[in-house]
Scaffold this motif. Structure first.
Motif, short mmCIF file in Angstrom:
data_model
loop_
_atom_site.label_atom_id
_atom_site.label_comp_id
_atom_site.label_asym_id
_atom_site.label_seq_id
_atom_site.Cartn_x
_atom_site.Cartn_y
_atom_site.Cartn_z
N LYS A 1 0.82 -1.20 0.00
CA LYS A 1 0.00 0.00 0.00
C LYS A 1 0.86 1.25 0.00
N GLY A 2 2.16 1.07 0.03
CA GLY A 2 3.05 2.21 -0.07
C GLY A 2 3.37 2.85 1.25
N SER A 3 3.02 2.21 2.37
CA SER A 3 3.26 2.86 3.65
C SER A 3 4.46 2.29 4.36
N SER A 4 5.13 3.12 5.09
CA SER A 4 6.21 2.71 5.97
C SER A 4 5.82 3.22 7.34
N GLY A 5 5.16 2.31 8.09
CA GLY A 5 4.59 2.75 9.35
C GLY A 5 3.45 3.72 9.13
N GLY A 6 2.86 3.74 7.90
CA GLY A 6 1.76 4.63 7.59
C GLY A 6 2.16 6.08 7.44
N LYS A 7 3.43 6.37 7.25
CA LYS A 7 3.89 7.76 7.27
C LYS A 7 4.32 8.31 5.91
N TYR B 1 -3.10 13.91 -5.96
CA TYR B 1 -4.52 13.61 -5.76
C TYR B 1 -4.70 12.14 -5.40
N VAL B 2 -4.04 11.26 -6.17
CA VAL B 2 -4.15 9.82 -5.91
C VAL B 2 -3.63 9.49 -4.51
N ALA B 3 -2.48 10.07 -4.16
CA ALA B 3 -1.90 9.81 -2.83
C ALA B 3 -2.87 10.22 -1.73
N LYS B 4 -3.55 11.34 -1.93
CA LYS B 4 -4.52 11.81 -0.92
C LYS B 4 -5.65 10.79 -0.76
N LYS B 5 -6.13 10.25 -1.87
CA LYS B 5 -7.19 9.25 -1.81
C LYS B 5 -6.70 7.95 -1.15
N LEU B 6 -5.39 7.72 -1.19
CA LEU B 6 -4.80 6.55 -0.54
C LEU B 6 -4.49 6.82 0.92
N GLY B 7 -4.69 8.06 1.36
CA GLY B 7 -4.49 8.39 2.76
C GLY B 7 -3.21 9.12 3.10
N TYR B 8 -2.56 9.71 2.07
CA TYR B 8 -1.29 10.40 2.29
C TYR B 8 -1.42 11.88 1.92
N LYS C 1 -7.25 0.56 -6.54
CA LYS C 1 -7.43 1.74 -5.69
C LYS C 1 -7.09 3.02 -6.46
N ILE C 2 -6.03 2.97 -7.28
CA ILE C 2 -5.66 4.13 -8.07
C ILE C 2 -6.71 4.41 -9.14
N ASN C 3 -7.23 3.36 -9.76
CA ASN C 3 -8.29 3.55 -10.76
C ASN C 3 -9.49 4.27 -10.14
N LYS C 4 -9.85 3.89 -8.94
CA LYS C 4 -10.97 4.53 -8.26
C LYS C 4 -10.67 6.00 -7.99
N ALA C 5 -9.41 6.28 -7.59
CA ALA C 5 -9.01 7.67 -7.33
C ALA C 5 -9.06 8.50 -8.61
N LEU C 6 -8.61 7.92 -9.73
CA LEU C 6 -8.62 8.63 -11.01
C LEU C 6 -10.05 8.96 -11.45
N GLU C 7 -10.96 8.02 -11.24
CA GLU C 7 -12.37 8.27 -11.58
C GLU C 7 -12.92 9.43 -10.74
N SER C 8 -12.54 9.47 -9.49
CA SER C 8 -12.97 10.55 -8.61
C SER C 8 -12.39 11.89 -9.05
N MET C 9 -11.13 11.88 -9.49
CA MET C 9 -10.48 13.12 -9.92
C MET C 9 -11.18 13.72 -11.13
N VAL C 10 -11.66 12.85 -12.02
CA VAL C 10 -12.39 13.33 -13.19
C VAL C 10 -13.76 13.85 -12.78
N SER C 11 -14.47 13.08 -11.96
CA SER C 11 -15.85 13.42 -11.63
C SER C 11 -15.98 14.70 -10.80
#
Length: 277
Positions: free
Chosen positions: A31-37, A68-75, A237-247
């Motif tokens: 998920k790209g996290s190192s201790g969630g940070k 934008y994608v990172a924000k949707k992933l929680g970063y 998860k990234i595909n979902k974020a991209l759809e949100s960015m467009v909408s």
């Protein structure tokens, strides 16, 4: 003596366990996290309008999409570690886990899909030419015959034109796109070719405002995707974020912000999974 030996042995086992835990604690999960940070994201550092490192930070369309994608992933922005992803290094960086995803003018191709997975596409670009603003004689690929055509050393863009579309073009190779731009401005060359998004990014720079225009030739389709490690659950998860960015309008706002000064006539936001050949 026997008790001391057991105690000493236990201490060694405990120390090894603690050491292993410490080493494992720095590993980044899928998920790209190192201790969630932190999350490591690959971008270009040298493409104005798309991915550029400046004294003020990082800017460009790819940077805005990745943020934008990172924000949707929680970063948040302060949790992103930007890493330069040169074209030749992208697959290796993903396979090694150096980055969790890459947004760097990364065209989706069958060859690349054998090595990595792609979310998107998030932008449909085309191979085009950049011309001086007062140029009126280049309106189709065939008009490049007899013209001085520039691209960077090692690029396939100019070779594509020379081999398929304008075999009599006078191909000039320069070390950088900036050098091509200088030649275009001075009249040493007649046209610069690569993806229209890249050309628009350069033309949108303040010092070039009003001096260049895109030819609008659309010689190839380039489907920009976000690369992830093969089999990663990040793709969905990234595909979902991209759809949100467009909408929510953020995608269109990012296009206008980064390419607007070059009068870039972008394609509408592509639908996820719709790869134009």
């Amino acid at each position: 003596m026997q008790l001391r030996k057991v105690t000493a042995a236990s201490a060694v086992v405990l120390a090894l366990a603690l050491s292993a835990t410490a080493c494992g604690g720095d590993k980044k999960d899928d998920k790209g996290s190192s201790g969630g940070k932190k999350i490591a994201i690959g971008i270009k550092f040298d493409q104005p309008g798309l991915g550029q490192k400046t004294p003020q930070g990082y800017s460009g369309f790819d940077v805005d999409v990745a943020t934008y994608v990172a924000k949707k992933l929680g970063y948040g922005p302060d949790q992103i570690e930007w890493k330069e992803s040169k074209s030749a290094d992208r697959e290796t960086m993903l396979q090694r886990g150096d980055v969790q995803f890459i947004a760097a003018t990364y065209s989706i191709t069958p060859e690349r899909e054998q090595k990595v997975d792609f979310a998107g596409p998030y932008l449909l670009a085309h191979q085009d030419v950049l011309l001086r603003a007062d140029e009126s004689g280049i309106k189709a690929p065939g008009d490049l015959n007899g013209k001085k055509l520039c691209s960077v050393s090692g690029s396939t863009s100019a070779q594509n034109v020379k081999a398929k579309l304008a075999p009599k073009a006078n191909l000039q190779t320069y070390p950088t796109y900036s050098a091509c731009l200088s030649g275009l401005q001075s009249g040493a060359i007649d046209a610069l070719t690569t993806d229209d998004s890249i050309l628009a990014g350069y033309a949108a720079q303040t010092q070039f405002k009003g001096k260049f225009k895109l030819g609008g030739l659309k010689m190839t389709n380039e489907n920009y995707g976000i690369g992830v490690k093969k089999g990663s659950d990040l793709k969905a998860k990234i595909n979902k974020a991209l759809e949100s960015m467009v909408s929510d309008g953020s995608w269109e706002a990012a296009v206008k912000k980064n390419f607007g000064p070059a009068d870039y006539r972008n394609e509408p936001a592509p639908k996820i999974g719709d790869i134009k050949s």
